[in-house]
Design a protein around this motif. Sequence first.
Motif, mmCIF file in Angstrom:
data_model
loop_
_atom_site.group_PDB
_atom_site.id
_atom_site.type_symbol
_atom_site.label_atom_id
_atom_site.label_comp_id
_atom_site.label_asym_id
_atom_site.label_seq_id
_atom_site.Cartn_x
_atom_site.Cartn_y
_atom_site.Cartn_z
ATOM 1 N N GLU A 1 0.829 -1.201 0.000
ATOM 2 C CA GLU A 1 0.000 0.000 0.000
ATOM 3 C C GLU A 1 0.867 1.255 0.000
ATOM 4 O OE1 GLU A 1 -3.189 -0.058 2.994
ATOM 5 O OE2 GLU A 1 -2.758 -2.181 3.209
ATOM 6 N N LEU A 2 1.937 1.237 0.783
ATOM 7 C CA LEU A 2 2.829 2.381 0.839
ATOM 8 C C LEU A 2 3.473 2.628 -0.521
ATOM 9 C CD1 LEU A 2 4.167 4.577 2.567
ATOM 10 C CD2 LEU A 2 5.999 2.943 3.064
ATOM 11 N N MET A 3 3.907 1.566 -1.190
ATOM 12 C CA MET A 3 4.513 1.716 -2.509
ATOM 13 C C MET A 3 3.526 2.300 -3.508
ATOM 14 S SD MET A 3 6.907 -1.626 -3.140
ATOM 15 C CE MET A 3 7.064 -1.129 -4.844
ATOM 16 N N VAL A 4 2.290 1.781 -3.514
ATOM 17 C CA VAL A 4 1.273 2.278 -4.434
ATOM 18 C C VAL A 4 0.964 3.746 -4.153
ATOM 19 C CG1 VAL A 4 -1.142 2.066 -5.120
ATOM 20 C CG2 VAL A 4 0.251 0.032 -4.840
ATOM 21 N N THR A 5 0.801 4.076 -2.872
ATOM 22 C CA THR A 5 0.478 5.446 -2.488
ATOM 23 C C THR A 5 1.588 6.401 -2.900
ATOM 24 O OG1 THR A 5 -0.847 4.676 -0.618
ATOM 25 C CG2 THR A 5 -0.092 6.954 -0.555
ATOM 26 N N ALA A 6 2.838 6.040 -2.613
ATOM 27 C CA ALA A 6 3.963 6.908 -2.952
ATOM 28 C C ALA A 6 4.069 7.104 -4.460
ATOM 29 C CB ALA A 6 5.260 6.318 -2.401
ATOM 30 N N ALA A 7 3.931 6.016 -5.221
ATOM 31 C CA ALA A 7 4.014 6.122 -6.681
ATOM 32 C C ALA A 7 2.883 6.976 -7.234
ATOM 33 C CB ALA A 7 3.988 4.732 -7.302
ATOM 34 N N THR A 8 1.692 6.848 -6.661
ATOM 35 C CA THR A 8 0.543 7.643 -7.097
ATOM 36 C C THR A 8 0.777 9.128 -6.838
ATOM 37 O OG1 THR A 8 -0.958 5.814 -6.667
ATOM 38 C CG2 THR A 8 -1.930 7.999 -6.795
ATOM 39 N N ILE A 9 1.289 9.437 -5.661
ATOM 40 C CA ILE A 9 1.549 10.833 -5.293
ATOM 41 C C ILE A 9 2.597 11.447 -6.217
ATOM 42 C CG2 ILE A 9 2.541 12.303 -3.494
ATOM 43 C CD1 ILE A 9 1.218 10.320 -1.466
ATOM 44 N N ILE A 10 3.684 10.731 -6.443
ATOM 45 C CA ILE A 10 4.742 11.250 -7.309
ATOM 46 C C ILE A 10 4.204 11.493 -8.717
ATOM 47 C CG2 ILE A 10 6.948 10.691 -8.424
ATOM 48 C CD1 ILE A 10 7.645 9.132 -5.826
ATOM 49 N N GLY A 11 3.445 10.525 -9.238
ATOM 50 C CA GLY A 11 2.880 10.692 -10.578
ATOM 51 C C GLY A 11 1.916 11.855 -10.663
ATOM 52 N N ALA A 12 1.063 12.007 -9.639
ATOM 53 C CA ALA A 12 0.056 13.068 -9.653
ATOM 54 C C ALA A 12 0.665 14.456 -9.493
ATOM 55 C CB ALA A 12 -0.973 12.816 -8.548
ATOM 56 N N VAL B 1 -2.055 -18.689 -13.224
ATOM 57 C CA VAL B 1 -1.828 -17.261 -12.986
ATOM 58 C C VAL B 1 -2.912 -16.742 -12.048
ATOM 59 C CG1 VAL B 1 -1.651 -14.979 -14.062
ATOM 60 C CG2 VAL B 1 -0.825 -17.002 -15.291
ATOM 61 N N ARG B 2 -2.538 -15.809 -11.176
ATOM 62 C CA ARG B 2 -3.522 -15.147 -10.321
ATOM 63 C C ARG B 2 -3.266 -13.643 -10.327
ATOM 64 N NH1 ARG B 2 -1.824 -16.801 -4.072
ATOM 65 N NH2 ARG B 2 0.221 -15.785 -4.029
ATOM 66 N N VAL B 3 -4.310 -12.862 -10.050
ATOM 67 C CA VAL B 3 -4.254 -11.400 -10.139
ATOM 68 C C VAL B 3 -4.965 -10.789 -8.945
ATOM 69 C CG1 VAL B 3 -4.771 -9.392 -11.594
ATOM 70 C CG2 VAL B 3 -4.425 -11.634 -12.660
ATOM 71 N N ARG B 4 -4.484 -9.628 -8.493
ATOM 72 C CA ARG B 4 -5.214 -8.874 -7.476
ATOM 73 C C ARG B 4 -5.058 -7.383 -7.756
ATOM 74 N NH1 ARG B 4 -1.710 -9.487 -1.844
ATOM 75 N NH2 ARG B 4 0.214 -8.485 -2.560
ATOM 76 N N ALA B 5 -5.964 -6.581 -7.197
ATOM 77 C CA ALA B 5 -5.978 -5.135 -7.419
ATOM 78 C C ALA B 5 -5.549 -4.394 -6.154
ATOM 79 C CB ALA B 5 -7.374 -4.691 -7.836
ATOM 80 N N LEU B 6 -4.952 -3.214 -6.343
ATOM 81 C CA LEU B 6 -4.504 -2.393 -5.221
ATOM 82 C C LEU B 6 -4.975 -0.961 -5.404
ATOM 83 C CD1 LEU B 6 -1.955 -4.481 -6.056
ATOM 84 C CD2 LEU B 6 -0.938 -3.406 -4.056
ATOM 85 N N ASN B 7 -5.301 -0.305 -4.294
ATOM 86 C CA ASN B 7 -5.509 1.137 -4.291
ATOM 87 C C ASN B 7 -5.039 1.703 -2.954
ATOM 88 O OD1 ASN B 7 -7.565 0.696 -2.391
ATOM 89 N ND2 ASN B 7 -9.221 0.989 -3.868
ATOM 90 N N THR B 8 -5.326 2.966 -2.709
ATOM 91 C CA THR B 8 -4.815 3.607 -1.494
ATOM 92 C C THR B 8 -5.476 3.074 -0.229
ATOM 93 O OG1 THR B 8 -6.412 5.411 -1.783
ATOM 94 C CG2 THR B 8 -4.197 5.732 -2.678
ATOM 95 N N GLN B 9 -6.575 2.335 -0.375
ATOM 96 C CA GLN B 9 -7.257 1.791 0.795
ATOM 97 C C GLN B 9 -6.816 0.373 1.140
ATOM 98 O OE1 GLN B 9 -9.186 4.006 2.544
ATOM 99 N NE2 GLN B 9 -8.292 5.294 0.962
ATOM 100 N N GLY B 10 -6.077 -0.267 0.243
ATOM 101 C CA GLY B 10 -5.621 -1.610 0.552
ATOM 102 C C GLY B 10 -5.483 -2.494 -0.675
ATOM 103 N N THR B 11 -5.440 -3.788 -0.427
ATOM 104 C CA THR B 11 -5.210 -4.787 -1.465
ATOM 105 C C THR B 11 -6.380 -5.748 -1.529
ATOM 106 O OG1 THR B 11 -2.835 -4.682 -1.000
ATOM 107 C CG2 THR B 11 -3.609 -6.564 -2.272
#
Length: 207
Positions: A18-29, A185-195
């Motif tokens: 979650e921290l990685m996704v959040t940080a990458a989102t912030i930098i991109g935005a 193969v398996r897949v999951r989704a991530l956002n700022t609220q979790g996985t």
Amino acid sequence: MATKFKALIGFTRMKDDELMVTAATIIGAMTDNVHFEQPTPALAAVQELLDDFSAKLTAARRRGSPEETALKNESRLPLEAALRQLAYYVNGVAEGHLSTLLSSGFPTNGANGSVQVPLKTEGVKLSDGRQSGQVRLDFDKQRNVLMYEYQYRLQGENEWSERFATSSSRANIIAPLTAAERYEVRVRALNTQGTGDWSDNATMVVR
């Protein structure tokens, strides 16, 4: 009384992903964002901290030694500190203006109610890639998702591959694989609220 909107500064309870996704989102935005012309700290510095944390997280997951885990945890602290400092900057510039805050990529107290942890990923489908030893991966897209992760393995094996990240639900190519072997193969989704939960496994014999 009107709500005072602000970027949230709490990162310590976030899982590593979650921290990685959040940080990458912030930098991109915030990159080339007209509202935030002089980020403090500089986005390049935050990106360096994120890259370091990402590399050490990958090493810790691959090897799993106490030393690697300690190095990962140590590299997380300066990233959290940089994001907190950046949140203070964003709050100072935005002055409670919600649309400006949202443009920063930070989670805010005004938007969290409408965004929930992703659902289990559905519609996972494998098909032949253009070349032998390749598989194409598609799955159903979800709203309010920042990225997806997928893993693969030979059917019947215990260990999954490392996790691969993608922002697209279509035409993801997995390679190189061994022809005539069945993979899952398996897949999951991530956002700022979790996985979200991992999908059901999809299987296919590679041509």
